[in-house]
Each structure stands twice: as C-alpha cells, then as structure tokens.
Design an enzyme around this catalytic site. Structure first.
Site, PDB file in Angstrom:
ATOM      1  N   VAL A   9     -47.978  24.618   3.707  1.00  0.00           N
ATOM      2  CA  VAL A   9     -46.745  23.828   3.668  1.00  0.00           C
ATOM      3  C   VAL A   9     -47.019  22.556   4.456  1.00  0.00           C
ATOM      4  CG1 VAL A   9     -45.100  25.713   3.323  1.00  0.00           C
ATOM      5  CG2 VAL A   9     -45.842  25.140   5.643  1.00  0.00           C
ATOM      6  N   SER A  10     -46.235  21.535   4.220  1.00  0.00           N
ATOM      7  CA  SER A  10     -46.564  20.219   4.767  1.00  0.00           C
ATOM      8  C   SER A  10     -46.184  20.006   6.221  1.00  0.00           C
ATOM      9  CB  SER A  10     -45.905  19.125   3.921  1.00  0.00           C
ATOM     10  OG  SER A  10     -46.424  19.167   2.610  1.00  0.00           O
ATOM     11  N   SER A  11     -45.239  20.797   6.742  1.00  0.00           N
ATOM     12  CA  SER A  11     -44.817  20.597   8.133  1.00  0.00           C
ATOM     13  C   SER A  11     -44.486  21.921   8.802  1.00  0.00           C
ATOM     14  CB  SER A  11     -43.605  19.662   8.190  1.00  0.00           C
ATOM     15  OG  SER A  11     -42.508  20.240   7.505  1.00  0.00           O
ATOM     16  N   GLN A  14     -41.388  24.056   7.826  1.00  0.00           N
ATOM     17  CA  GLN A  14     -41.310  24.662   6.496  1.00  0.00           C
ATOM     18  C   GLN A  14     -41.893  26.078   6.543  1.00  0.00           C
ATOM     19  OE1 GLN A  14     -43.387  21.475   4.305  1.00  0.00           O
ATOM     20  NE2 GLN A  14     -41.490  21.132   3.182  1.00  0.00           N
ATOM     21  N   SER A  39     -50.082  18.513   6.469  1.00  0.00           N
ATOM     22  CA  SER A  39     -50.066  17.641   5.293  1.00  0.00           C
ATOM     23  C   SER A  39     -51.314  17.847   4.447  1.00  0.00           C
ATOM     24  CB  SER A  39     -49.981  16.178   5.752  1.00  0.00           C
ATOM     25  OG  SER A  39     -50.295  15.310   4.685  1.00  0.00           O
TER      26      SER A  39
END
Length: 200
Positions: A9-11, A14, A39
């Site tokens: 997941v990007s962050s 999340q 990221s």
C-alpha cells in the site's frame, strides 16, 4: 518451488489486509508474504528487495494487481522481465489472472513473448498514468482547500496573552525556561523563536 506473495500500500495509514486475505486463501505461508507500506514510485523498498533476493528458478510470486509491483512504467516492465526471464520464476496478478500469469505466456513460445510484452506495456502504462492522475488530484484538492482557508502543516504557535504572561514570569526569573515551555506547550526552538519575535 516456493510460493510467495507481495502486498503493498502507498502509505502507513492504508491497510493491506484485503491483499493479505487473498494470499492466505491461496495457502501462502506467512513467512513468504512480504508486506510494504511505501510508495511504488521506485523499487528501492526494503521488503521488495528482500523478496527479490529470495526468488529462485521455479518459484511463483503472487501480486494482487500489477500496480502493487510498482507505478513506474519502465520499472514495472524491467522487474517483470527480470523475475520471469532472468530468475525464471513466475508471476501471477490476481486482479488480471486470465491475462497476467507468466506461466501461460511461457507455454506459447515466441508468440507468448510478444503477447506478454504487449499486455505488460499496456497495463504498466495504465498504472503509471493512474499514479500521475493521483498527483494531479491531490494537488488540485490542496489548492481548493487552501482557497477555502485550510492550512497545511503544523499549526503555528501565535504570541498569545498566555505566552506574554509566561514570558514575563520567565524574564523576571520566577520560572525556568523549561517550565515556561511546558506551560504553553512549546518546543525549545519554537519558544525562543517567539521570544525573538515578541522582543523585536
């Protein structure tokens, strides 16, 4: 053959649980599930690199979707080819399993390589364009919020009557600087910055 799963997941806020559930349903052991909260702009990710080092010929890597691998067009194509051709492991993207199962392409000879390159280029391009759209949406959202008076970043400590009262006590040697900072909830740097502003 070792079966692995890579979730991203990007962050940090999340949750990758939806991806992890799919991997567990496939029976992938927890020790072979690599989870990243970072990221996908590049491939210098700790868990990704650890997974990459562990992959051996004949292993099978599951991804929830191609953009979990990354969001950089050239990087996605390069990594896919490295894993499937140089390491000679396989990749399956669960979201597009009918199209993205490298085992199917390998069984089709030269036409399989051609189809793989075309599909991979198309989806990697889509993944990168989506990342660019997210940047634009985020920038536009912040612009609208700023126009509406929303301030980003840490709130600035203003020179309030409370600050002045504490400042005067501190200057009169009634309290220490540390106690003054604690009473008004300021860090050392912020306190002395406000002192300079007030005295100026």
């Amino acid at each position: 053959m070792v079966i692995m799963g890579y979730a991203r997941v990007s962050s940090k806020d999340q949750n990758p649980e939806r991806q992890l559930i799919k991997f567990r349903e496939l029976g992938i052991p927890e020790r072979y599930i690599f989870v990243e909260k970072q990221s996908g702009k590049d491939f210098e990710r700790e868990k990704y690199q650890a997974m990459r080092l562990m992959l051996r010929e004949g292993d099978l890597l599951y991804l929830d979707a191609l953009d979990r691998l990354g969001r950089n067009y050239d990087g996605i194509v390069s990594e896919w080819k490295y894993i499937t051709h140089e390491v000679n492991a396989d990749i399956v993207c669960l979201e597009n399993e009918a199209l993205f199962d490298s085992r199917k392409f390998k069984g089709m000879g030269d036409i399989g390589k051609l189809l793989e390159d075309q599909f991979l280029s198309m989806l990697a391009y889509v993944a990168e364009q989506e990342r660019k759209k997210n940047w634009i949406r985020q920038a536009e959202g912040m612009q609208v919020a700023r126009a509406a008076g929303v301030k980003f970043g840490r709130p600035k400590h203003e020179i309030t009557p409370e600050f002045i009262e504490v400042y005067q006590e501190w200057k009169a040697d009634k309290i220490t600087a540390r106690k003054a900072m604690k009473r008004i909830g300021m860090s050392n740097t912020t306190f002395y910055r406000r002192v300079s502003e007030y005295e100026a």
